[in-house]
Enzyme design. Structure first.
Site, PDB file in Angstrom:
ATOM      1  N   CYS A 101       0.834  -1.208   0.000  1.00  0.00           N
ATOM      2  CA  CYS A 101       0.000   0.000   0.000  1.00  0.00           C
ATOM      3  C   CYS A 101       0.865   1.252   0.000  1.00  0.00           C
ATOM      4  CB  CYS A 101      -0.900   0.046   1.244  1.00  0.00           C
ATOM      5  SG  CYS A 101      -1.838  -1.451   1.573  1.00  0.00           S
ATOM      6  N   CYS A 102       0.453   2.220  -0.772  1.00  0.00           N
ATOM      7  CA  CYS A 102       0.953   3.580  -0.621  1.00  0.00           C
ATOM      8  C   CYS A 102      -0.249   4.500  -0.727  1.00  0.00           C
ATOM      9  CB  CYS A 102       2.039   3.912  -1.643  1.00  0.00           C
ATOM     10  SG  CYS A 102       1.470   3.992  -3.354  1.00  0.00           S
ATOM     11  N   LYS A 103      -0.045   5.752  -0.986  1.00  0.00           N
ATOM     12  CA  LYS A 103      -1.157   6.704  -0.989  1.00  0.00           C
ATOM     13  C   LYS A 103      -2.228   6.320  -1.998  1.00  0.00           C
ATOM     14  CE  LYS A 103      -2.081  11.664  -1.595  1.00  0.00           C
ATOM     15  NZ  LYS A 103      -1.461  12.990  -1.828  1.00  0.00           N
TER      16      LYS A 103
END
Length: 747
Positions: free
Chosen positions: A655-657
């Site tokens: 996950c990232c933004k």
């Protein structure tokens, strides 16, 4: 697919040391998916697959073939709609229970009216969001450009399956799955005041220190009240059903059926009685009594020690209004007598069944839960008449049991509903907004979890060791976070940490599909959810008996975060990274706890298989050392956590933004590292393989417009700075030259 349009198929080759590294990029429709993936079970939750084929040399100059696939999941919208429907049902039920709370003193009645007004508004908002989601019939995922839309708040961002299928000349073919999704966070709500982790702590601290208008109950006690209420709502109809079945067996004059029905009735009734043996219920009854008009305690009882409650949780006596006549003194032991009557009624039924079977010539015990504290005088006083119908003799006792149970339910539901009123009474709008924010974040996290669980179950159905691990220990779920601890991403990380932690409230149950609809069904309430995963009959029959009988399968979510972008550089030099450090340390303890349970409960031959692959204990120690080292951008933490997760048959998330740039960089690096470490990728081709995957990634623009724009801005700044320096240098050089020739700028 994803956030780009599918390009045309192409063929790219690169000569290196006389060999060719080939990449075949192709746009794939569902019919091009391999037969193993083409099962209706998996295709029911995945759609729009895009595939690319690679060919890389191994260390002994042979070739491995890699098939990369990216798929959307229709669960992105299905799970949020299921959850919102549950929230609406739960909130409507709670509002009705508040209305049925009975007569309250003016202070509490005004609070109740205020709570109901705001809660009705929240229900209406949830209904509007559900209506809007039901209109979404196009794309099966939410793009990053839509993360700020209110109507899509509950939908995860860019939820996709990233699958790498390796055909190796040396090893058995292998699948490596990673679920990529944007960090679960309430983007529309914003991060001006932080995320859930900070907001919940601040709210609870202020509520604990401000108790002059309400009675403070800790979050644990509030959750306990919801649990007891849920147990009441589940057990009461079950007991009534088993009581009717007992009467039906009596009317049929069947001793065996009578004993079986009695056994089920006894088990459910004992669970029912046990639910009320809690100091919280006693405290809540006392609080509700004092909240009635004119309620007063002349001599408040001293609090009893309990692990679930503390003296501060007991309500203080409220002042009586002189204009209202007060009630008689509160009898603290009355509650004990009320729920004890349920147990006595059950004992009378057991005794009657024993005598009926004995008079009919049976010698076996009924199998009921006769205990040593049973009132023998009651048993001896029961007179049976063999010629009378069994139904007629049991009916009065069953009716008494239902009456006693009804009185218990009425008192307990009102008192525990009063506890829930206290949770909402303080800072009402803020409390409801926190509930909304938590629901949003949890919905995004759950959609990804359900997708990952179904895919993992599908790929491991023929692995007996995994299935045993699933129902014995549970499933580890590892989230790799790439958020920075700077600016808004701090709030995102705080949201994400709470959302992933809340996944511990989720359990899975595998059931047989009775129709072509194999979409999962979610039941439960905010404190406990059960996701029913449907399997076709032929697949369901291959499962272990425990799973087929409906055993709940638990998950153990862990989150490890390492910021890797330029904002993290600023945070490490000028900001604060304590949030990341504390999250990593807390989740390491959770991972270590799972490992301990795994080693204790799994059979030795299965554990030895893991030790042959790699020393899990050594990997854990290495991970702990890296977490303690506090090294800047220590990506070794991510690699170790991912490796441990794969060794433990877990589910991997990245996950990232927005699940685009940083996520694609991490996934491609992980894939190439797996090819090097597990499938003998030629050492000279690691960088070239990585460049190849990143140059033509599935569903990603690694050099997206945003990154290109950043590079252009950075380049312009450098050019401007260079020009400015040159201007100052030339000006200074000119002044020096003029002074050297005897001129002055002042003349």
């Amino acid at each position: 697919m994803g956030e780009i349009e599918d390009g045309e198929a192409d063929h790219i080759t690169a000569d290196v040391q006389g060999q060719k590294c080939a990449l075949v990029c192709e746009c794939s429709a569902s019919e091009n998916v391999s037969g193993k993936d083409n099962l209706p079970f998996l295709n029911a939750v995945l759609k729009n697959p895009v595939c690319k084929l690679y060919r890389f040399p191994t260390s002994d100059n042979k070739w491995m073939r890699i098939r990369e696939q990216m798929s959307e999941s229709i669960l992105s919208f299905h799970v949020p709609k299921e959850l919102i429907s549950l929230h609406i049902k739960e909130d409507l039920c709670r509002n009705q229970e508040l209305k049925e709370l009975g007569e309250l003193s003016p202070h509490w009645d005004n609070l109740r009216k205020n709570v109901l007004t705001h809660c009705d508004q929240m229900v209406n908002m949830y209904q509007d969001i559900l209506t809007e989601l039901s209109k979404e019939t196009g794309s099966s995922f939410k793009s990053s450009s839509s993360k700020g839309e209110k109507t899509l708040e509950f939908v995860p961002i860019n939820l996709h399956l990233q699958r790498m299928h390796v055909h190796s000349p040396h090893l058995k073919d292998a699948l490596y799955d990673v679920i990529t999704v944007g960090a679960p966070a309430a983007h529309f709500q914003g991060f001006k005041n932080g995320g859930l982790r900070k907001l919940l702590h601040r709210f609870e601290t202020e509520r604990r220190n401000t108790g002059y208008q309400f009675i403070y109950y800790s979050p644990e006690n509030t959750a306990k009240a919801k649990e007891v209420l849920s147990n009441i709502n589940q057990l009461q109809p079950l007991i009534a059903t088993h009581a009717d079945l007992l009467l039906n067996s009596a009317s049929q004059h069947s001793p065996d059926s009578l004993k079986n029905s009695l056994k089920m009735l006894s088990e459910k009734t004992e669970l029912f009685v046990h639910a009320f043996k809690d100091q919280l219920v006693r405290s809540a009854l006392l609080a509700l009594y004092t909240a009635r008009p004119g309620g007063i305690l002349k001599k408040p009882p001293s609090p009893k020690s309990s692990t679930e409650s503390s003296p501060q949780d007991l309500p203080p006596p409220m002042r009586r209004q002189d204009s209202i006549p007060h009630h008689s003194d509160y009898d603290e032991e009355e509650w004990d007598r009320v729920w004890a009557n349920v147990g006595k009624s059950l004992n009378c039924i057991i005794a009657m069944v024993d005598k009926l079977i004995e008079s009919d010539g049976g010698s076996e015990d009924s199998g009921g839960s006769r205990d040593g504290e049973q009132d023998l005088s009651v048993v001896d006083s029961i007179k049976t008449h063999p010629r009378e119908d069994w139904y007629e003799q049991l009916y009065p006792l069953i009716l008494t049991l239902k009456d006693c149970m009804g009185e218990v339910v009425n008192r307990a539901k009102q008192s525990l509903t009063f506890v829930l009123l206290q949770e909402l009474a303080y800072s009402l709008p803020q409390c409801l907004m926190l509930t909304l924010r938590r629901d949003i974040v949890f919905s995004q996290a759950l959609a990804g979890l359900v997708c990952g669980f179904i895919i993992k179950l599908h790929t491991s159905l023929h692995d007996p060791g995994f299935l045993q691990q699933l129902h014995t220990v549970g499933l580890i779920v590892q989230y790799e976070g790439l958020l920075s601890t700077y600016s808004d991403e701090i709030g995102m990380l705080e949201d994400m940490a709470v959302g992933i932690s809340d996944l511990k409230k989720v359990a899975f149950k595998i059931i047989e599909a009775k129709s072509n609809d194999v979409l999962p069904v979610i039941t439960g309430r905010r404190e406990h959810y059960v996701v029913e995963v449907k399997l076709p009959a032929r697949m369901f029959e291959t499962l272990p008996l425990q799973i087929k009988e409906g055993q709940l399968l638990h998950v153990h979510p862990v989150l490890f975060n390492v910021g890797i972008n330029e904002q993290q550089t600023l945070a490490e030099r000028f900001g604060d990274v304590s949030l990341q450090e504390s999250i990593n340390q807390e989740n390491f303890e959770l991972l270590k706890e799972y490992y301990t349970i795994f080693m204790e409960k799994m059979p030795p031959d299965y554990i030895s298989h893991f030790h042959e692959q790699n020393d899990l204990k050594g990997l854990l120690e290495n991970l702990h050392q890296n977490i303690q080292a506090k090294k800047r951008k220590n990506v070794e933490i991510m690699w170790l956590a991912a490796t441990i997760c794969r060794k433990l048959n877990g589910i991997r998330f990245t996950c990232c933004k927005s699940a685009k740039d940083r996520t694609s960089m991490s996934v491609t690096l992980e894939q190439c590292s797996i090819l090097r470490d597990e499938h003998q990728l030629h050492k000279d081709f690691f960088i070239r393989a990585l460049d190849c995957m990143r140059r033509y990634p599935l569903g990603f623009h690694f050099l997206s417009f945003k990154i290109i724009l950043r590079f252009l801005l950075f380049f312009c700044l450098l050019v401007g700075l260079f020009c400015k320096c040159m201007f100052y240098w030339r000006t200074n050089h000119l002044i020096t030259s003029l002074h050297f020739h005897g001129f002055s700028l002042m003349t």
